[in-house]
Design a protein around this motif. Sequence first.
Motif, mmCIF file in Angstrom:
data_model
loop_
_atom_site.group_PDB
_atom_site.id
_atom_site.type_symbol
_atom_site.label_atom_id
_atom_site.label_comp_id
_atom_site.label_asym_id
_atom_site.label_seq_id
_atom_site.Cartn_x
_atom_site.Cartn_y
_atom_site.Cartn_z
ATOM 1 N N PRO A 106 0.810 -1.231 0.000
ATOM 2 C CA PRO A 106 0.000 0.000 0.000
ATOM 3 C C PRO A 106 0.839 1.274 0.000
ATOM 4 O O PRO A 106 0.557 2.205 -0.764
ATOM 5 C CB PRO A 106 -0.826 -0.130 1.290
ATOM 6 N N ALA A 107 1.877 1.330 0.838
ATOM 7 C CA ALA A 107 2.735 2.516 0.876
ATOM 8 C C ALA A 107 3.511 2.670 -0.419
ATOM 9 O O ALA A 107 3.683 3.785 -0.932
ATOM 10 C CB ALA A 107 3.696 2.436 2.058
ATOM 11 N N VAL A 108 3.982 1.557 -0.981
ATOM 12 C CA VAL A 108 4.726 1.609 -2.234
ATOM 13 C C VAL A 108 3.821 2.067 -3.371
ATOM 14 O O VAL A 108 4.217 2.880 -4.218
ATOM 15 C CB VAL A 108 5.346 0.233 -2.548
ATOM 16 N N MET A 109 2.581 1.563 -3.417
ATOM 17 C CA MET A 109 1.663 1.959 -4.475
ATOM 18 C C MET A 109 1.335 3.445 -4.389
ATOM 19 O O MET A 109 1.228 4.127 -5.414
ATOM 20 C CB MET A 109 0.382 1.137 -4.389
ATOM 21 N N ALA A 110 1.177 3.965 -3.173
ATOM 22 C CA ALA A 110 0.926 5.399 -3.002
ATOM 23 C C ALA A 110 2.090 6.211 -3.560
ATOM 24 O O ALA A 110 1.885 7.210 -4.274
ATOM 25 C CB ALA A 110 0.712 5.723 -1.524
ATOM 26 N N PHE A 111 3.322 5.802 -3.267
ATOM 27 C CA PHE A 111 4.508 6.483 -3.783
ATOM 28 C C PHE A 111 4.601 6.327 -5.295
ATOM 29 O O PHE A 111 4.905 7.275 -6.025
ATOM 30 C CB PHE A 111 5.745 5.909 -3.106
ATOM 31 N N TRP A 112 4.314 5.126 -5.778
ATOM 32 C CA TRP A 112 4.449 4.782 -7.191
ATOM 33 C C TRP A 112 3.536 5.637 -8.061
ATOM 34 O O TRP A 112 3.943 6.156 -9.102
ATOM 35 C CB TRP A 112 4.086 3.314 -7.367
ATOM 36 N N ILE A 113 2.285 5.796 -7.639
ATOM 37 C CA ILE A 113 1.318 6.563 -8.417
ATOM 38 C C ILE A 113 1.610 8.059 -8.346
ATOM 39 O O ILE A 113 1.544 8.785 -9.351
ATOM 40 C CB ILE A 113 -0.113 6.278 -7.921
ATOM 41 N N ALA A 114 1.950 8.550 -7.157
ATOM 42 C CA ALA A 114 2.110 9.998 -6.971
ATOM 43 C C ALA A 114 3.421 10.530 -7.533
ATOM 44 O O ALA A 114 3.477 11.678 -7.993
ATOM 45 C CB ALA A 114 2.023 10.342 -5.480
#
Length: 348
Positions: free
Chosen positions: A124-132
């Motif tokens: 979840p934290a990686v996906m938030a960073f990945w998209i933003a």
Amino acid sequence: MSEQSLRAPSSVAGLARRLGRERVWLTVAGILLLLVLTEPPQASASLRFVLVELWSIAPFLLLSVASAAWLKAAGADRLIARVVGLSPGLAILAGAALGALSPFCSCGVVPIVAALLTVGVPLPAVMAFWIASPLMDPEMFLLMVPIVGLQFTLAKTAAAIAMGLLSGGTVWALQRRGLLADALKAGPKGCGGCGGPKLPSGETRWAFWREAPRRALFGAEAASAGAFLMKWLALAFLLESLMIAWLPQELVAETLGGQGPWTILLAGLVGVPAYLNGYAAVPLIARLLDGGMAPGAALTFMLAGGASSIPAAMAVWALVKRPVFALYLGLALAGSVLCGFLFQAVAG
């Protein structure tokens, strides 16, 4: 049956396995060969583009590979995973905020994401960073203000953080229901997780070079991760060069010009597969806005193109399994369209 006849099928099978592992490089070579035979000038231009882009991203690639290998060799991956896992909500917020402030493009963020996943940072934290991350950075902010205005620039910054939060929160909710438990493909896990050198103990040793097994693990991890990322980034940049050459900006402008809610949805659908460099997009978007394009559609196109263009999507495909890849594309499209409608309601 002779020993030689028994050995021959085994050799053929081994060659087939090696070719299977190198299918990405074979694809790169095949595309370049086809270009040499049909479009020699484009073959030269594409090869030059790939080499220049790989050189420009080399510092991020080396840093991320070395960092991931160091954390793995030090035995810190489990420690990091435990610390980040204490507060998933704060980890998602931090990932979205840091992503919006980081100076990484859609392909440049891939080595960093691979390093985060390798050392056990939750998805979840990686996906938030990945998209933003590819949507906004300080340099882009300063570039956009004089060209498209402060309001549009602030909207894109807020949208980058919001899309990161939406993506991370969605993945977190799905994981709490038992889904997406195993997101990574085998490649990014490195040698340390697939039969390579093992740590002598579960203790964390930051000065890993003092122990031979940890030095061996560092070398194996760095070599595996570096080779994996290099081949997929080479393919991504090769496809990017072809899209730049064969997808005229005039066609995009004609397709997305105009007003209406359907324009916002169309902007998302076109933006997801279309290449769109964040910096090159700024003057294009300014021209479209001056020509009457809806502000919400312009924002949607920039967000969708930045988060999930085909070169970036190729890199994502290399790292994660199909359900996570499909979710990544869906979140990029849904988030960009939602932000576009919200901005249109405010600024329209």
